[in-house]
Design a protein around this motif. Structure first.
Motif, PDB file in Angstrom:
ATOM      1  N   CYS A 135       4.735   8.229   4.335  1.00 39.52           N
ATOM      2  CA  CYS A 135       3.232   8.611   3.853  1.00 39.52           C
ATOM      3  C   CYS A 135       2.779   9.494   5.054  1.00 39.52           C
ATOM      4  CB  CYS A 135       2.552   7.591   3.355  1.00 39.52           C
ATOM      5  SG  CYS A 135       0.885   8.152   2.984  1.00 39.52           S
ATOM      6  N   PHE A 136       2.616  10.678   4.996  1.00 37.27           N
ATOM      7  CA  PHE A 136       2.078  11.403   6.294  1.00 37.27           C
ATOM      8  C   PHE A 136       0.834  10.845   6.729  1.00 37.27           C
ATOM      9  CE2 PHE A 136       1.604  15.343   3.516  1.00 37.27           C
ATOM     10  CZ  PHE A 136       0.701  14.924   2.722  1.00 37.27           C
ATOM     11  N   TRP A 137       0.070  10.472   5.960  1.00 36.08           N
ATOM     12  CA  TRP A 137      -1.559  10.007   6.374  1.00 36.08           C
ATOM     13  C   TRP A 137      -1.624   9.205   7.548  1.00 36.08           C
ATOM     14  CZ3 TRP A 137      -2.938   8.305   0.819  1.00 36.08           C
ATOM     15  CH2 TRP A 137      -3.391   9.518  -0.032  1.00 36.08           C
ATOM     16  N   GLY A 138      -0.598   8.047   7.302  1.00 37.84           N
ATOM     17  CA  GLY A 138      -0.786   7.061   8.321  1.00 37.84           C
ATOM     18  C   GLY A 138       0.023   7.278   9.700  1.00 37.84           C
ATOM     19  N   VAL A 139       0.997   8.130   9.504  1.00 38.38           N
ATOM     20  CA  VAL A 139       1.920   8.850  10.556  1.00 38.38           C
ATOM     21  C   VAL A 139       1.061   9.636  11.516  1.00 38.38           C
ATOM     22  CG1 VAL A 139       4.035   9.998  11.127  1.00 38.38           C
ATOM     23  CG2 VAL A 139       3.961   8.425   9.070  1.00 38.38           C
ATOM     24  N   GLU A 140       0.415  10.479  10.703  1.00 40.92           N
ATOM     25  CA  GLU A 140      -0.768  11.410  11.679  1.00 40.92           C
ATOM     26  C   GLU A 140      -1.446  10.618  12.441  1.00 40.92           C
ATOM     27  OE1 GLU A 140      -3.152  15.324  10.458  1.00 40.92           O
ATOM     28  OE2 GLU A 140      -3.720  13.471   9.205  1.00 40.92           O
ATOM     29  N   ALA A 141      -2.217   9.744  11.792  1.00 44.77           N
ATOM     30  CA  ALA A 141      -3.169   8.838  12.410  1.00 44.77           C
ATOM     31  C   ALA A 141      -2.550   7.919  13.702  1.00 44.77           C
ATOM     32  CB  ALA A 141      -3.775   8.028  11.524  1.00 44.77           C
ATOM     33  N   ALA A 191      -4.399   2.885   1.054  1.00 42.93           N
ATOM     34  CA  ALA A 191      -3.076   2.676   0.661  1.00 42.93           C
ATOM     35  C   ALA A 191      -2.300   3.787   0.547  1.00 42.93           C
ATOM     36  CB  ALA A 191      -2.791   1.819  -0.300  1.00 42.93           C
ATOM     37  N   CYS A 192      -1.349   4.336   1.340  1.00 46.64           N
ATOM     38  CA  CYS A 192      -0.514   5.567   0.943  1.00 46.64           C
ATOM     39  C   CYS A 192       0.011   5.362  -0.483  1.00 46.64           C
ATOM     40  CB  CYS A 192       0.656   5.653   2.017  1.00 46.64           C
ATOM     41  SG  CYS A 192      -0.021   5.935   3.640  1.00 46.64           S
ATOM     42  N   GLY A 193       0.386   6.572  -0.929  1.00 47.52           N
ATOM     43  CA  GLY A 193       1.029   6.486  -2.472  1.00 47.52           C
ATOM     44  C   GLY A 193       0.092   6.911  -3.433  1.00 47.52           C
ATOM     45  N   ILE A 194      -1.256   6.935  -2.850  1.00 50.91           N
ATOM     46  CA  ILE A 194      -2.728   7.400  -3.499  1.00 50.91           C
ATOM     47  C   ILE A 194      -2.908   8.743  -3.264  1.00 50.91           C
ATOM     48  CG2 ILE A 194      -4.854   6.552  -4.487  1.00 50.91           C
ATOM     49  CD1 ILE A 194      -4.172   3.748  -3.478  1.00 50.91           C
ATOM     50  N   GLN A 252       9.392   3.881   2.357  1.00 50.43           N
ATOM     51  CA  GLN A 252       8.732   3.392   3.108  1.00 50.43           C
ATOM     52  C   GLN A 252       7.446   2.426   2.437  1.00 50.43           C
ATOM     53  OE1 GLN A 252       8.858   3.237   6.574  1.00 50.43           O
ATOM     54  NE2 GLN A 252      10.880   4.341   6.248  1.00 50.43           N
ATOM     55  N   GLY A 253       7.580   1.315   2.647  1.00 44.95           N
ATOM     56  CA  GLY A 253       6.720   0.467   2.049  1.00 44.95           C
ATOM     57  C   GLY A 253       6.963   0.432   0.338  1.00 44.95           C
ATOM     58  N   ALA A 254       5.659   0.888  -0.230  1.00 46.91           N
ATOM     59  CA  ALA A 254       5.668   1.009  -1.544  1.00 46.91           C
ATOM     60  C   ALA A 254       6.037   2.278  -2.072  1.00 46.91           C
ATOM     61  CB  ALA A 254       4.151   0.742  -2.098  1.00 46.91           C
ATOM     62  N   ASP A 255       5.906   3.313  -1.068  1.00 45.39           N
ATOM     63  CA  ASP A 255       6.431   4.726  -1.409  1.00 45.39           C
ATOM     64  C   ASP A 255       7.939   4.966  -1.570  1.00 45.39           C
ATOM     65  OD1 ASP A 255       3.708   5.781  -1.411  1.00 45.39           O
ATOM     66  OD2 ASP A 255       3.729   5.527   0.650  1.00 45.39           O
ATOM     67  N   ILE A 256       8.472   5.320  -2.681  1.00 45.80           N
ATOM     68  CA  ILE A 256       9.804   5.328  -2.606  1.00 45.80           C
ATOM     69  C   ILE A 256      10.253   6.795  -3.206  1.00 45.80           C
ATOM     70  CG2 ILE A 256      11.932   4.481  -4.376  1.00 45.80           C
ATOM     71  CD1 ILE A 256      10.189   1.872  -4.553  1.00 45.80           C
ATOM     72  N   GLY A 257      11.156   7.415  -2.511  1.00 47.70           N
ATOM     73  CA  GLY A 257      11.774   8.445  -2.974  1.00 47.70           C
ATOM     74  C   GLY A 257      12.161   9.254  -1.772  1.00 47.70           C
TER      75      GLY A 257
END
Length: 157
Positions: A10-16, A153-156, A85-90
């Motif tokens: 998820c790019f949101w957390g990585v950017e932060a 949470a990422c994935g949203i 990564q975590g709940a994000d799958i694909g």
């Protein structure tokens, strides 16, 4: 300024996470590595475009090195988890380093060996090291998402 592109889920957390470090002058989230021009978030999140969610980092190499950025990248996520990564799958959440030149490729490959040999992770690193292709910036509401919206949470999306 020099540029580096990393996919770590998820790019949101990585950017932060990257924005915390001195020498990083700019970050933009977006999509790279797929087969569709100008994809949207809605298209990428389906996993059908082949793109990875990624962060483009602009940095001052006199303050922070590419090698240090790769170390930060490995601290941001689980590089032993393939397409998840975590709940994000694909495949869009794959661990990937997109290199701009032979030097970045070499450093990325050597860092993978170094981190594997350190034994920090219980499984081998599965991070892809691939040549940079066109980076498509994500929609503006995704830029600095956590700064704008707090911890979500990422994935949203």
């Amino acid at each position: 300024m020099a540029k580096a592109i990393f996919g770590a889920g998820c790019f949101w957390g990585v950017e932060a996470f990257f924005e915390k470090f001195e020498g990083i002058t700019s970050t933009r989230v977006g999509y790279i590595g797929g087969n569709l021009d100008n994809p949207s978030y809605e298209q990428v999140k389906t996993g059908k475009t082949g793109h990875a969610e990624a962060v483009k980092v602009e940095y001052d190499p006199t303050v922070i090195t590419y090698s240090e950025l790769v170390n930060i990248f490995f601290e941001t996520h689980d590089p032993t988890s393939k397409n998840r990564q975590g709940a994000d799958i694909g495949h869009q959440y794959r661990s990937a380093i997109f290199y701009n030149d032979a030097s970045q490729k070499y450093i990325a490959e050597e860092k993978i060996k170094e981190w594997d040999e350190k034994g920090t992770f219980k499984r081998p690193i599965v991070t892809e090291v691939v040549k940079t292709t066109t980076f498509y910036e994500a929609e503006e509401h995704h830029q600095k998402y956590l700064q704008k919206n707090g911890s979500v949470a990422c994935g949203i999306g």
